[in-house]
Design a protein around this motif. Structure first.
Motif: not given
Length: 220
Positions: A166-181
């Motif tokens: 759950a923590d890894l999924l949250r971190d991945l989504r945050q990093r995806d958002e940061r990297d894409a934007n």
């Protein structure tokens, strides 16, 4: 430049590093893990207590990075940091400093210097869009966030680290958002990239798809 190059981009934990290494081995080429450079900068900053938001200080670290790649070993200032740079805290810090234009500019020449005969396989987030826009083949490797979190969890558990999916999924989504934007070199497929979704593929299947795409470049 006529030296052949395969650029493999994609989000965190998409498997691009392992795939790129396997492709490089199959072709007998050199391999560049561009993400390791950002992780090295982040690790150096964390150890020196440098503010990750201080763009000038981070750029100075990047410009004078005392790094050495030796086979499967990565050294920072003579110390083996092969495992240390894979820590999740270092990865998150690397994602933050990757958004700093001065850091990216400082590392650009270092990354391009890895391009030598007979060829190079480079993985990262902007290999095909910014660093090597003339790459022979551009691949964008992706997978669902859930499958990427499961893969990262398995990797950490195998290395003896405790981790929560759950923590890894949250971190991945945050990093995806940061990297894409981010304003500079956002994570996105190059216009002429071959997009491969590895959600339901294993490493060998993905490697075969990349090699097929490369050989298809010469069958036009």
């Amino acid at each position: 430049m006529s030296i052949a190059l395969i650029a493999i981009d994609g989000p965190t934990a998409s498997g691009k590093g392992t795939v790129a290494q396997r492709v490089a081995q199959a072709l007998g080429w050199a391999y560049l893990d561009s993400g390791a450079l950002y992780r090295l900068c982040a690790l150096a900053a964390l150890r020196e207590g440098v503010d990750l938001e201080d763009e000038g200080a981070m750029a100075r670290i990047a410009a004078a990075l005392p790094v050495r790649f030796e086979a499967q070993r990565i050294e920072l200032a003579g110390q083996d940091v092969t495992e240390a740079i894979r820590d999740e805290a270092v990865g998150n810090a690397a994602s933050r400093i990757a958004a700093l234009p001065a850091v990216r500019a400082a590392l650009l020449g270092l990354q391009r210097a890895f391009r030598r005969p007979p060829g190079l396989v480079a993985d990262g987030r902007d290999m095909g869009t910014v660093v090597f826009p003339d790459a022979t083949l551009k691949v964008f490797l992706t997978a669902s966030a859930e499958s990427r979190a499961e893969r990262r969890h398995k990797q950490l558990i195998e290395k003896g680290f405790s981790a929560s999916i759950a923590d890894l999924l949250r971190d991945l989504r945050q990093r995806d958002e940061r990297d894409a934007n981010r304003a500079i070199a956002p994570l996105r497929p190059a216009q002429d990239a071959v997009v491969i979704d590895s959600t339901h593929l294993d490493i060998d299947q993905t490697v075969r798809q990349v090699l097929k795409a490369y050989h298809d470049c010469f069958r036009l």
